[in-house]
Scaffold this active site. Structure first.
Site, PDB file in Angstrom:
ATOM      1  N   LYS A 211       0.701  -3.894   3.902  1.00  0.00           N
ATOM      2  CA  LYS A 211      -0.328  -3.527   4.878  1.00  0.00           C
ATOM      3  C   LYS A 211      -0.739  -4.749   5.687  1.00  0.00           C
ATOM      4  O   LYS A 211      -0.623  -5.886   5.199  1.00  0.00           O
ATOM      5  CB  LYS A 211      -1.578  -3.019   4.135  1.00  0.00           C
ATOM      6  CG  LYS A 211      -1.459  -1.630   3.568  1.00  0.00           C
ATOM      7  CD  LYS A 211      -2.784  -1.203   2.945  1.00  0.00           C
ATOM      8  CE  LYS A 211      -2.708   0.203   2.380  1.00  0.00           C
ATOM      9  NZ  LYS A 211      -2.490   1.250   3.370  1.00  0.00           N
TER      10      LYS A 211
ATOM     11  N   ARG B  24       0.890   9.463  -3.577  1.00  0.00           N
ATOM     12  CA  ARG B  24       1.577  10.737  -3.859  1.00  0.00           C
ATOM     13  C   ARG B  24       2.585  10.589  -4.997  1.00  0.00           C
ATOM     14  O   ARG B  24       2.850  11.544  -5.723  1.00  0.00           O
ATOM     15  CB  ARG B  24       2.237  11.253  -2.569  1.00  0.00           C
ATOM     16  CG  ARG B  24       3.284  10.365  -2.011  1.00  0.00           C
ATOM     17  CD  ARG B  24       3.589  10.656  -0.548  1.00  0.00           C
ATOM     18  NE  ARG B  24       2.546  10.163   0.352  1.00  0.00           N
ATOM     19  CZ  ARG B  24       2.555  10.308   1.675  1.00  0.00           C
ATOM     20  NH1 ARG B  24       3.534  10.973   2.259  1.00  0.00           N
ATOM     21  NH2 ARG B  24       1.590   9.816   2.417  1.00  0.00           N
TER      22      ARG B  24
HETATM   23  N1  BES Z   1      -4.444   4.201   0.332  1.00  0.00           N
HETATM   24  C1  BES Z   1      -3.816   4.549   1.534  1.00  0.00           C
HETATM   25  C2  BES Z   1      -4.625   5.536   2.372  1.00  0.00           C
HETATM   26  C3  BES Z   1      -5.946   5.079   2.877  1.00  0.00           C
HETATM   27  C4  BES Z   1      -6.082   4.564   4.151  1.00  0.00           C
HETATM   28  C5  BES Z   1      -7.078   5.221   2.112  1.00  0.00           C
HETATM   29  C6  BES Z   1      -7.304   4.187   4.627  1.00  0.00           C
HETATM   30  C7  BES Z   1      -8.308   4.823   2.576  1.00  0.00           C
HETATM   31  C8  BES Z   1      -8.432   4.318   3.845  1.00  0.00           C
HETATM   32  C9  BES Z   1      -2.442   5.178   1.264  1.00  0.00           C
HETATM   33  O1  BES Z   1      -1.811   4.785   0.111  1.00  0.00           O
HETATM   34  C10 BES Z   1      -1.566   4.780   2.404  1.00  0.00           C
HETATM   35  O2  BES Z   1      -1.343   3.631   2.548  1.00  0.00           O
HETATM   36  N2  BES Z   1      -1.126   5.746   3.162  1.00  0.00           N
HETATM   37  C11 BES Z   1      -0.315   5.507   4.287  1.00  0.00           C
HETATM   38  C12 BES Z   1       0.796   6.522   4.307  1.00  0.00           C
HETATM   39  C13 BES Z   1       1.912   6.224   5.256  1.00  0.00           C
HETATM   40  C14 BES Z   1       2.688   5.018   4.789  1.00  0.00           C
HETATM   41  C15 BES Z   1       2.812   7.422   5.346  1.00  0.00           C
HETATM   42  C16 BES Z   1      -1.188   5.636   5.533  1.00  0.00           C
HETATM   43  O3  BES Z   1      -2.099   6.451   5.522  1.00  0.00           O
HETATM   44  O4  BES Z   1      -0.974   4.879   6.460  1.00  0.00           O
HETATM   45 ZN    ZN Z   2      -0.661   2.995   0.367  1.00  0.00          ZN
END
Ligand code: BES
Ligand code: ZN
Ligand code: ZN
Length: 488
Positions: free
Chosen positions: A261, A335
């Site tokens: 990230k 997931r």
């Molecule tokens: N933990 C994140 C989602 C999230 C984002 C929670 C902001 C709280 C605040 C999740 O694991 C994630 O990173 N999701 C990605 C999915 C993508 C890679 C398909 C996302 O939402 O960008």
């Molecule tokens: Zn994630």
């Protein structure tokens, strides 16, 4: 956890310098019975200040020998959210008085209204101060003494709300904790502290999960120095009925893994275990309240880190269900954790319904903002129960679509599925992914990414970890009715 509010339920008024707390109805109607002269001078002062008793407005009056804290309640004060909000505002106003001490004389209110008002005050007084080395307890503590006929610490409604408060506070604490302090093993230890409430707690370590074939969950944790855990919390209050199952995503920190990230805002990913916190808090509340139902909570605890052993984009893992997953993006890890947690829960406990909570996608913030959590389900009946529970607890849910057209986007060329869909509808394809690990149970997935943490406070939810989901799940179990899956 620390609570800024000391509540004293007592038949007599305390001696000393206390602000007298009075609820005031519309038209400057004084709710407690005060002496004539006292009431007359209050009415005069309210007139001068143009305080009419509008709901939620507060006014503090000082003179040489007394202080009054007036709290408007509007037309009437009902039990539930209404009374909780007034309790929250009462606490906030009391905290700003010079004394920080108040006494609320008998108002002749119904017992459920009083219990909810005090519950609201306690929710508002929650704060997390674990890591401040200097705390000025004299400055921080507020006390409220309450005289209300029939209300004392042993009252069933007071005890019920106290147990619910403990659940919310536990969830908030878990969410606030930084990830160097709260990692999977530590989270599991916190769960074990609930055993005295009568919960059966089981902790599965990595070898145990390996044996069960939980390749999806373990793949996420393999890049971390911290070991993964799966915790089962079982409350058997309902004889031999099938349980309602609550399943939570507990990523104690989500760096994104090798699909790293960006740095900005990454600290927020300490609360990527908000789903697991909600499930744990709900189990704490349900057990504390001794509900006459069977409820099982299952949480998957992992840390998503990018070390030399981390899983790579393109890796293929085998879930406990036997299905294979091509991990296109290691940041879509929640997931993967839930895939195994859901399959394990369904096959082991054969629940009457399964509800999972997860801070699953950033995309849910794009679609719903920070007002509603997203709800995805295979049962319209379960959706109706959840929506009603959400409205009544102000933990609101908005149902989102699912279906084959979205599900198809998960097609992989080398495995049964990939872990992300296309560029759009990210929350929906995530839900479709989870649905592939539910065989026959009525199921709902709540995407709480917009709700687990808040940058703004409301009267009963201070900034930070909200404990979202605890009150909702608690209410859902209280109002449980059997549900069926939709016909295909
Ligand atoms: N933990 C994140 C989602 C999230 C984002 C929670 C902001 C709280 C605040 C999740 O694991 C994630 O990173 N999701 C990605 C999915 C993508 C890679 C398909 C996302 O939402 O960008
Ligand atoms: Zn994630
Ligand atoms: Zn995540």
């Amino acid at each position: 956890m620390a609570n800024k509010l000391k509540l004293i339920l007592s038949e007599s008024a305390p001696t000393g310098d206390f602000a007298t707390v009075c609820l005031i109805g519309d038209g400057a109607r004084i709710v407690p019975r005060l002496e004539k002269a006292e009431a007359a001078s209050l009415i005069a002062a309210m007139g001068k200040a143009q305080f009419t008793g509008k709901s939620g407005k507060t006014l503090t009056l000082y003179n040489e020998d007394s202080t009054y804290l007036l709290v408007g309640i509007g037309e009437s004060l009902e039990a539930g959210l209404d009374a909780e909000t007034i309790g929250g505002k009462l606490f906030a106003a009391l905290e700003t008085t010079a004394q920080k001490r108040g006494h609320m004389p008998d108002h002749g209110l119904a017992e459920d209204v009083m219990a909810d008002l005090l519950f609201g005050a306690r929710l508002a007084a929650y704060h997390f101060e674990e890591y401040f080395t200097e705390t000025d307890s004299a400055k921080e503590s507020v006390s409220l003494s309450v005289t209300a006929s029939g209300i004392n610490d042993e009252h069933a409604l007071i005890q019920d709300r106290n147990a619910l408060f403990e659940g919310v506070a536990m969830a908030r604490d878990l969410v606030f904790e930084p990830a160097n302090k709260l990692y999977p093993e530590v989270f599991a230890e916190r769960c074990k502290t609930l055993a005295p409430l009568g919960l059966e707690i089981e902790v599965l370590d990595e070898p145990a999960m390996q044996k069960l074939g939980m390749g999806a969950l373990l793949g996420v944790g393999q890049g971390s120095r911290r070991e993964s855990r799966l915790v089962v919390m079982n409350w058997k209050g309902g004889g031999d009925e099938a349980p309602v199952a609550l399943v939570g995503k507990g990523v104690t920190f989500d760096t994104g893994g090798i699909s790293l990230k960006p740095a900005k805002g990454m600290e927020d990913m300490k609360w990527d275990m908000g789903g697991a916190a909600a499930v744990t808090g709900a189990m704490c509340a349900l057990a504390g309240r001794k509900v006459k139902r069977n409820v099982v909570g299952v949480i998957g605890l992992v840390e998503n880190m990018p070390d030399g052993n981390a899983q790579r984009p393109g890796d293929v893992v085998t879930a406990m269900s036997g299905k294979t997953i091509e991990v296109i993006n290691t940041d879509a890890e929640g997931r993967l954790v839930l895939a195994d947690a859901l399959h394990y829960t369904e096959t082991r406990f054969k629940p009457r319904a399964m509800i999972n909570l997860a801070t699953l996608t950033g995309a849910i913030l794009v679609s719903l903002g920070k007002e509603y959590a997203g709800m995805f389900t295979n049962s319209n009946e379960l959706a109706a129960l959840l929506s009603a529970a959400g409205e009544r607890t102000e933990e609101k849910l908005w149902q989102m679509p699912m279906g084959e057209a979205y599900d198809k986007m998960l097609k992989s060329h080398i495995a049964d599925m990939k872990n992300i869909g296309g560029p759009y509808g990210g929350s929906i394809t995530a839900a479709c992914f989870l649905e592939r690990f539910v065989e026959k149970t009525p199921w709902a997935h709540l995407d709480i990414a917009g709700k687990a943490w808040s940058d703004k406070s409301t009267p009963t939810v201070p900034k930070g970890g909200t404990g979202f989901g605890v009150r909702l799940l608690n209410r859902l179990v209280d109002e449980w009715k059997d549900v069926k899956r939709n016909e295909k």
